[in-house]
Design an enzyme around this catalytic site. Sequence first.
Site, PDB file in Angstrom:
ATOM      1  N   CYS A 125      42.190  47.267  56.634  1.00  0.00           N
ATOM      2  CA  CYS A 125      42.773  47.905  55.451  1.00  0.00           C
ATOM      3  C   CYS A 125      43.023  49.392  55.694  1.00  0.00           C
ATOM      4  CB  CYS A 125      41.824  47.719  54.261  1.00  0.00           C
ATOM      5  SG  CYS A 125      42.344  48.589  52.768  1.00  0.00           S
ATOM      6  N   SER A 162      39.973  43.121  41.525  1.00  0.00           N
ATOM      7  CA  SER A 162      39.637  42.609  42.851  1.00  0.00           C
ATOM      8  C   SER A 162      38.503  43.428  43.457  1.00  0.00           C
ATOM      9  CB  SER A 162      40.868  42.678  43.773  1.00  0.00           C
ATOM     10  OG  SER A 162      40.537  42.245  45.074  1.00  0.00           O
ATOM     11  N   SER A 167      37.463  39.507  47.510  1.00  0.00           N
ATOM     12  CA  SER A 167      38.022  39.623  48.857  1.00  0.00           C
ATOM     13  C   SER A 167      37.025  39.017  49.841  1.00  0.00           C
ATOM     14  CB  SER A 167      38.282  41.095  49.192  1.00  0.00           C
ATOM     15  OG  SER A 167      39.264  41.635  48.334  1.00  0.00           O
ATOM     16  N   LEU A 168      37.319  37.816  50.307  1.00  0.00           N
ATOM     17  CA  LEU A 168      36.345  37.060  51.109  1.00  0.00           C
ATOM     18  C   LEU A 168      36.592  37.225  52.610  1.00  0.00           C
ATOM     19  CD1 LEU A 168      33.903  35.269  50.494  1.00  0.00           C
ATOM     20  CD2 LEU A 168      35.415  33.289  50.674  1.00  0.00           C
ATOM     21  N   HIS A 169      37.712  36.695  53.104  1.00  0.00           N
ATOM     22  CA  HIS A 169      38.231  36.927  54.458  1.00  0.00           C
ATOM     23  C   HIS A 169      37.469  36.244  55.599  1.00  0.00           C
ATOM     24  CE1 HIS A 169      40.556  39.736  52.214  1.00  0.00           C
ATOM     25  NE2 HIS A 169      39.604  40.651  52.142  1.00  0.00           N
ATOM     26  N   CYS A 174      50.349  46.658  40.889  1.00  0.00           N
ATOM     27  CA  CYS A 174      49.103  46.798  41.646  1.00  0.00           C
ATOM     28  C   CYS A 174      48.683  48.263  41.576  1.00  0.00           C
ATOM     29  CB  CYS A 174      49.316  46.357  43.089  1.00  0.00           C
ATOM     30  SG  CYS A 174      47.823  46.433  44.106  1.00  0.00           S
ATOM     31  N   CYS A 206      47.913  48.355  50.686  1.00  0.00           N
ATOM     32  CA  CYS A 206      47.218  49.492  50.073  1.00  0.00           C
ATOM     33  C   CYS A 206      46.752  50.500  51.108  1.00  0.00           C
ATOM     34  CB  CYS A 206      46.064  49.044  49.175  1.00  0.00           C
ATOM     35  SG  CYS A 206      45.051  47.726  49.758  1.00  0.00           S
ATOM     36  N   GLY A 244      40.902  51.618  46.747  1.00  0.00           N
ATOM     37  CA  GLY A 244      39.569  51.736  46.180  1.00  0.00           C
ATOM     38  C   GLY A 244      38.882  50.428  45.861  1.00  0.00           C
ATOM     39  N   GLU A 245      37.578  50.520  45.641  1.00  0.00           N
ATOM     40  CA  GLU A 245      36.738  49.405  45.198  1.00  0.00           C
ATOM     41  C   GLU A 245      36.497  49.584  43.695  1.00  0.00           C
ATOM     42  OE1 GLU A 245      34.632  46.687  43.941  1.00  0.00           O
ATOM     43  OE2 GLU A 245      35.198  46.414  46.059  1.00  0.00           O
ATOM     44  N   GLU A 292      48.108  55.348  45.369  1.00  0.00           N
ATOM     45  CA  GLU A 292      49.270  54.486  45.554  1.00  0.00           C
ATOM     46  C   GLU A 292      49.333  53.410  44.480  1.00  0.00           C
ATOM     47  OE1 GLU A 292      49.658  54.731  50.397  1.00  0.00           O
ATOM     48  OE2 GLU A 292      48.918  52.901  49.477  1.00  0.00           O
ATOM     49  N   CYS A 345      38.929  54.822  49.981  1.00  0.00           N
ATOM     50  CA  CYS A 345      37.932  53.774  49.728  1.00  0.00           C
ATOM     51  C   CYS A 345      36.819  53.893  50.754  1.00  0.00           C
ATOM     52  CB  CYS A 345      38.571  52.387  49.816  1.00  0.00           C
ATOM     53  SG  CYS A 345      37.429  51.028  49.455  1.00  0.00           S
ATOM     54  N   CYS A 402      36.707  48.186  55.233  1.00  0.00           N
ATOM     55  CA  CYS A 402      37.243  46.918  55.739  1.00  0.00           C
ATOM     56  C   CYS A 402      38.216  47.236  56.879  1.00  0.00           C
ATOM     57  CB  CYS A 402      37.942  46.151  54.627  1.00  0.00           C
ATOM     58  SG  CYS A 402      36.850  45.746  53.242  1.00  0.00           S
ATOM     59  N   ASN A 437      49.214  42.310  56.520  1.00  0.00           N
ATOM     60  CA  ASN A 437      50.223  43.370  56.501  1.00  0.00           C
ATOM     61  C   ASN A 437      49.773  44.396  57.547  1.00  0.00           C
ATOM     62  OD1 ASN A 437      52.394  44.943  55.733  1.00  0.00           O
ATOM     63  ND2 ASN A 437      51.922  44.866  53.552  1.00  0.00           N
TER      64      ASN A 437
END
Length: 351
Positions: free
Chosen positions: A122, A197, A220-222, A108, A339, A165-166, A95, A115, A119, A296
């Site tokens: 996601c 990221s 990406s902390l969160h 993006c 994503c 993906g990472e 994507e 991935c 997470c 999202n």
Amino acid sequence: MMNERPLIYDLSREELGKVLEEWGEPTYRLRQLWEGLYHNLWHKADQFTVFPKPLRQKLDSYFIFESIFSEKESLADHGQTRKVLFHTLQGNPIETVLMQALDRNTLCISSQSGCGMGCVFCATGQMGFIANLTSGQIIEQVLHFARLLKKENKTLSNIVVMGMGEPFHNFENVIRAIDQLNDPNGFNLGERRFTISTVGIVPMIRKFAALKRQINLAISLHAADDELRSQLVPINRKYPLNTLLEACREYVNLTKRRLSFEWVMIKDINDSIQQAYRLTKLLKGLLCHVNLIPLNPTEGYTGQSPPKQRIKEFKAILEQNSIPCTVRLPRGISIHAGCGQLATFYQRQNS
């Protein structure tokens, strides 16, 4: 079945030069080929009319110029957000999302299909890992949208490797793709216009820091404590916050560049005043910026975005403690632009 011909975008300028040299071509052909691919955005051998016909035929028989194919395209936000679901020759989904605002055209892009980070909020993480993308497939996403914008007399202003993906699990291909897109003799997009990221792969953050590149880095902390972050971002069990922040400080010290921290805001999960204050302590003294992102929604996760007032209060606490903070406006919700969302939605519709 795998295509045995190499994807032309997988080859560096030097590698293409060796091929042309083996074919007995004069040295200026490399400049023409590179400019054709990355400046003129040609993507078929027969577009290279600067070449004699036998050379065009040789290019066509030796290389493939496409390895990802548009499967579904969606528009939202009055056409300002455009998402394309591609598939590879092997049928793997990818994507890419273009976000337009005034004079900025931000793309993006994905570094993997699926991935493996898991997470919980996601959609890509819910898919699991499928495959790494080659450097050429990463580049193809960029050039696809560059051609679309060119028709409107526009150009890409920024590229963020924040899609599927990472990126640090496909480190070499991501850096190689950026190098080729950065080349001043070709696509010529400056390093500072790229952002990578990562969810926090500590050894790769250190490896990236040692390169001392001008490419932006986002983490990406969160969550601001290990218990909550391990629930949301499973890799935290391997690289807990103290270890991650140590690597982040090393990055800033080596590069002198500001870090960004991504924080997906989830109602009643990580949007509390307590989390905001914990975050200020965690980031104290670090050259950084926090990007708050209202969740999202995805069908695989029941969480919701917090009320605007709660986000405003969270932001105010950070700013009162001298931590710059912005709130990212939701984009493309109607077209599943988070994503992984379009791919999983489309797969369900066709299963």
